[in-house]
Design a protein around this motif. Structure first.
Motif, short mmCIF file in Angstrom:
data_model
loop_
_atom_site.label_atom_id
_atom_site.label_comp_id
_atom_site.label_asym_id
_atom_site.label_seq_id
_atom_site.Cartn_x
_atom_site.Cartn_y
_atom_site.Cartn_z
N TYR A 1 0.80 -1.06 0.26
CA TYR A 1 0.18 -0.03 0.09
C TYR A 1 0.61 1.04 0.52
O TYR A 1 0.31 2.39 -0.34
N VAL A 2 1.64 1.09 0.60
CA VAL A 2 3.13 2.54 0.44
C VAL A 2 3.62 2.83 -0.77
O VAL A 2 3.67 3.51 -1.33
N LYS A 3 4.09 2.10 -1.57
CA LYS A 3 4.10 2.09 -2.93
C LYS A 3 3.19 2.10 -3.93
O LYS A 3 3.23 3.36 -4.76
N ALA A 4 1.81 1.50 -3.52
CA ALA A 4 0.94 2.10 -4.00
C ALA A 4 0.17 3.92 -4.40
O ALA A 4 0.22 3.85 -5.04
N ILE A 5 0.72 3.89 -3.37
CA ILE A 5 0.46 5.01 -2.67
C ILE A 5 1.40 6.00 -3.45
O ILE A 5 1.07 7.76 -3.94
N GLU A 6 2.61 5.68 -3.60
CA GLU A 6 3.75 6.47 -3.94
C GLU A 6 3.67 6.72 -5.72
O GLU A 6 3.02 7.91 -6.35
N SER A 7 2.83 5.78 -6.31
CA SER A 7 2.62 5.52 -8.31
C SER A 7 0.99 6.13 -7.85
O SER A 7 0.93 7.34 -8.82
N PHE A 8 0.16 6.57 -6.70
CA PHE A 8 -1.11 6.97 -7.03
C PHE A 8 -0.73 8.82 -6.91
O PHE A 8 -1.00 9.37 -8.15
N SER A 9 0.09 8.94 -6.32
CA SER A 9 0.61 10.38 -5.79
C SER A 9 1.36 11.27 -6.92
O SER A 9 1.07 11.96 -7.52
N THR A 10 1.83 10.58 -7.37
CA THR A 10 2.45 10.77 -9.05
C THR A 10 1.67 10.54 -10.69
O THR A 10 1.94 11.90 -10.81
#
Length: 494
Positions: free
Chosen positions: A30-39
């Motif tokens: 989920y942490v990495k997913a948040i980074e992708s969605f934020s980008t």
């Protein structure tokens, strides 16, 4: 990452980062997913679906406030965006604001009554509210009798007070014992961590110390215990049935399956099972997802319409899941059979979303097995049901590809143009690129070399914007060859 790299910004497209985020979410990263969605959101800050996707990640990590903020942002321009309403309700529910959550579950259910998620949300929020009202923590203290009683010190009353205090202490101990048992059931493995933290508090030398950031060890330990106590209270309110009677419930469901009886809450049972199937299929466990879907279908078929009011919709969904699984396994004939069953149920129940889904899948099967004319007919039947710009761009493109395969190049060009217009409306660079390539190929087949070169040049510009090097290289070579052919034609004509 170096300063230079940071200054360059995103190196891919919005849709690529969203797809990457979805994949990471399925893997529970989920942490990495948040980074992708934020980008992705740095490229398209107001994309509603991306905000909802990031909100789901925050919720999985326990950051309900950030989840609520993203959900509310997704509703900024459209208060009836049902995905945003559901996500806002989920965030409020997780924060313990059950009454407000219930309001948004009801609002979403009014907009989309066919969705089970809202019905389940209403039920669990109402249950949480009822449980909160009836819980010991919600009982209000009452002032009974004359307060001057406590100011009088005669022996009889003092003795009575002592006896009363002893009875209350005994009740409190019994209550604490019961509460500890409940906490142990709710916290599970975390309960031993809570006991360990309590033991640490007894170490006077340890709690006087500080960590590198300057925080006192005692404050950290007390904060952790407070958090666990808060979560215990929340879980007790949130899931009183599932958490405290989980083992008994699971056993009951197993017996219900064996006896072909519906569980106490068929809707919740079906929804949970469909989520398991979807997770299995999304993560690549096709055989497992297929098996679960077939087992659930056997169970649902035996239930009456009174037990499961939306039985037809559920069966159609299961046929769709089975059909997609069989498609992934390469069994196209059986896949087509299940998708046609999905379409049949959708037409009987006048379920427009289900009908659109079934036609979509049937067209994909036909295209995969080379029956392009049948694919075109099915997809053209789907066209009036399409609402979103992205789906239009995709569908026009796929119909155009089929016409190109059939060497009906004028129709291919026309659908390529419609795909490009739909992609322009939503500013989707990926589908602008795909549509431009399709139109260039159609113009090439028609012998319109100048138009072909123009479309390829447009596609080349878009591939550079997308930073798709492989596409840029392929389009560049093809464009150069066409320019060369065009030059030869001019020389021969002169």
């Amino acid at each position: 990452m170096s300063d230079n790299e940071e200054g360059q910004g995103p190196k891919s497209t919005f849709s690529t980062y969203v797809a990457e985020g979805d994949q990471l979410f399925q893997k529970r990263e989920y942490v990495k997913a948040i980074e992708s969605f934020s980008t992705a959101l740095s490229l398209q800050p107001d994309d509603k679906n991306c905000l909802v996707a990031r909100s789901r990640c925050y919720l999985k990590l326990g950051d309900a406030e950030s989840a609520l903020k993203d959900a509310e942002t997704s509703l900024k321009d459209n208060k009836d965006f049902f995905k945003g309403l559901y996500q806002k309700a989920e965030a409020l529910y997780t924060m313990g604001d059950f009454e407000f959550a219930l309001v948004y579950y009801h609002r979403g259910n009014k907009l989309r009554p066919e969705l089970q998620e809202f019905r389940l949300g209403i039920q669990k929020a109402q249950e949480a509210i009822d449980n909160s009202v009836g819980s010991p923590s919600s009982v209000k203290l009452e002032n009974k009798g004359d307060l001057s009683f406590f100011h009088k010190s005669n022996g009889v009353r003092s003795k009575h007070l002592n006896h009363s205090h002893k009875r209350e202490s005994k009740k409190h101990c019994q209550k604490m014992g019961k509460n500890e048992k409940t906490a142990k059931e709710l916290l599970g493995e975390l309960y031993s961590d809570r006991e360990y933290l309590e033991k640490l508090l007894q170490d006077e030398d340890l709690i006087k110390g500080k960590i590198r950031t300057g925080e006192r060890v005692q404050d950290l330990i007390v904060g952790c215990i407070s958090y666990l106590d808060t979560r215990t209270a929340f879980w007790q309110q949130q899931k009183p049935i599932y958490a405290r009677q989980r083992d008994r419930k699971l056993m009951q469901q197993q017996w219900n399956r064996l006896l072909h009886k519906p569980p106490s809450d068929p809707t919740r049972y079906v929804l949970d099972s469909l989520e398991e199937i979807d997770t299995a299929l999304s993560s690549g466990n096709t055989d497992s997802g297929l098996k679960k879907a077939r087992e659930l279908m056997k169970v649902v078929k035996e239930w009456s319409g009174e037990v499961l009011p939306n039985k037809r919709e559920v069966l159609g969904n299961l046929h769709s899941c089975i059909g997609n699984a069989l498609m992934d396994l390469g069994n196209m004939d059986k896949a087509l059979h299940h998708h046609e069953k999905d379409l049949e149920l959708a037409k009987k129940g006048d379920l427009m979303d289900s009908k659109s889904r079934a036609l979509d899948n049937i067209g994909r099967v036909y295209a995969r097995i080379g029956k392009f004319q049948q694919a075109i007919e099915v997809w053209e039947e789907k066209l009036p049901l399409v609402c979103g710009g992205l789906e239009k761009a995709w569908l026009f493109h796929e119909i155009g590809r089929c016409y190109l395969e059939l060497k009906r190049n004028s129709e291919a060009r026309d659908y390529g143009s419609r795909s490009l217009m739909a992609a322009d409306d939503i500013s989707d660079e990926k589908w602008q690129l795909n549509a431009s390539v399709l139109m260039a190929q159609a113009e090439l087949k028609l012998g319109n070399y100048k138009a072909c070169v123009l479309h390829f040049e447009g596609a080349l510009d878009r591939s550079k914007l997308l930073q798709d090097d492989s596409a840029s290289e392929a389009i560049q070579k093809l464009s150069e060859n066409i320019v060369y052919i065009l030059g030869q034609c001019k020389q021969s004509s002169s």
